[in-house]
Design a protein around this motif. Structure first.
Motif, PDB file in Angstrom:
ATOM      1  N   GLY A  64       0.847  -1.148   0.094  1.00 41.11           N
ATOM      2  CA  GLY A  64      -0.011  -0.039  -0.192  1.00 41.11           C
ATOM      3  C   GLY A  64       0.959   1.392   0.108  1.00 41.11           C
ATOM      4  O   GLY A  64       0.252   2.276  -0.243  1.00 41.11           O
ATOM      5  N   ILE A 102       3.512   4.080  -1.301  1.00 44.38           N
ATOM      6  CA  ILE A 102       4.015   4.572  -2.420  1.00 44.38           C
ATOM      7  C   ILE A 102       5.370   5.009  -2.614  1.00 44.38           C
ATOM      8  O   ILE A 102       5.840   5.738  -1.749  1.00 44.38           O
ATOM      9  CB  ILE A 102       2.922   5.779  -2.939  1.00 44.38           C
ATOM     10  CG1 ILE A 102       1.424   5.205  -2.993  1.00 44.38           C
ATOM     11  CG2 ILE A 102       3.503   6.404  -4.154  1.00 44.38           C
ATOM     12  CD1 ILE A 102       0.715   6.536  -3.282  1.00 44.38           C
ATOM     13  N   ASN A 162       2.834   2.135  -6.989  1.00 47.46           N
ATOM     14  CA  ASN A 162       2.420   1.280  -5.584  1.00 47.46           C
ATOM     15  C   ASN A 162       2.960   0.050  -5.183  1.00 47.46           C
ATOM     16  O   ASN A 162       3.360  -0.722  -6.053  1.00 47.46           O
ATOM     17  CB  ASN A 162       0.651   0.898  -5.986  1.00 47.46           C
ATOM     18  CG  ASN A 162      -0.193   2.053  -6.040  1.00 47.46           C
ATOM     19  OD1 ASN A 162       0.134   3.009  -5.164  1.00 47.46           O
ATOM     20  ND2 ASN A 162      -1.078   1.957  -6.854  1.00 47.46           N
ATOM     21  N   ILE A 198       1.805   3.858 -11.041  1.00 50.58           N
ATOM     22  CA  ILE A 198       0.624   4.416 -10.821  1.00 50.58           C
ATOM     23  C   ILE A 198      -0.176   4.914 -12.303  1.00 50.58           C
ATOM     24  O   ILE A 198      -1.313   4.645 -12.321  1.00 50.58           O
ATOM     25  CB  ILE A 198       0.675   5.776  -9.762  1.00 50.58           C
ATOM     26  CG1 ILE A 198       0.795   5.032  -8.349  1.00 50.58           C
ATOM     27  CG2 ILE A 198      -0.739   6.501  -9.860  1.00 50.58           C
ATOM     28  CD1 ILE A 198       0.915   6.052  -7.540  1.00 50.58           C
ATOM     29  N   PRO A 203      -2.373   4.418   0.687  1.00 48.97           N
ATOM     30  CA  PRO A 203      -2.295   3.888  -0.481  1.00 48.97           C
ATOM     31  C   PRO A 203      -3.250   4.890  -1.507  1.00 48.97           C
ATOM     32  O   PRO A 203      -3.869   5.683  -1.244  1.00 48.97           O
ATOM     33  CB  PRO A 203      -3.213   2.667  -0.398  1.00 48.97           C
ATOM     34  CG  PRO A 203      -3.911   3.141   0.705  1.00 48.97           C
ATOM     35  CD  PRO A 203      -3.014   3.795   1.686  1.00 48.97           C
ATOM     36  N   ARG A 249      -3.992  11.866  -6.390  1.00 46.85           N
ATOM     37  CA  ARG A 249      -2.513  11.092  -6.520  1.00 46.85           C
ATOM     38  C   ARG A 249      -1.719  11.975  -5.441  1.00 46.85           C
ATOM     39  O   ARG A 249      -1.915  13.275  -5.501  1.00 46.85           O
ATOM     40  CB  ARG A 249      -2.154  11.550  -7.813  1.00 46.85           C
ATOM     41  CG  ARG A 249      -0.965  11.260  -8.382  1.00 46.85           C
ATOM     42  CD  ARG A 249      -0.703  11.602  -9.804  1.00 46.85           C
ATOM     43  NE  ARG A 249       0.718  11.457 -10.195  1.00 46.85           N
ATOM     44  CZ  ARG A 249       1.247  10.528 -10.899  1.00 46.85           C
ATOM     45  NH1 ARG A 249       0.298   9.666 -11.413  1.00 46.85           N
ATOM     46  NH2 ARG A 249       2.525  10.511 -11.081  1.00 46.85           N
TER      47      ARG A 249
END
Length: 107
Positions: free
Chosen positions: A6, A8, A21, A35, A61, A97
């Motif tokens: 989860g 990034i 991810n 992503i 996430p 994002r």
């Protein structure tokens, strides 16, 4: 440094900052998904990830609410909370994002 599903991670390429991810973490292997291109997956190790210049961008996430993948595909793991939940520590909802905070260092 421990890596969890989860999170990034991001890396500066020649032209842009790319975010990934963490899809799966096992004893030796970390699976990452781009992503911007969900079909782009690759596996690496924690040591190679750190040595290659990847940095953790966010522990929250990213959930793509505008996914265009066919419904026949294997269902993605369902989120444990609403994707619209605002995380005040991250200053964004899960569906937004993350901002590439380290991008300015590489410019």
């Amino acid at each position: 440094m421990a890596i969890y599903t989860g999170e990034i991670y991001g890396k500066q390429t020649a032209s842009k900052f790319v975010m990934y991810n963490v899809i799966k973490v096992s004893k030796q292997v970390v699976t990452l998904q781009n992503i911007d291109n969900p079909l782009s997956l690759f596996e690496t190790t924690e040591q190679k990830l750190n040595a290659s210049g990847y940095i953790r961008v966010s522990q929250t996430p990213f959930i793509d609410l505008e996914s265009t993948t066919p419904k026949r595909r294997k269902a993605a793991k369902k989120p444990t909370r609403c994707p619209l939940t605002l995380d005040f520590l991250e200053d964004r909802a899960d569906s937004e994002r993350p901002a590439p905070i380290m991008q300015d260092l590489f410019s």
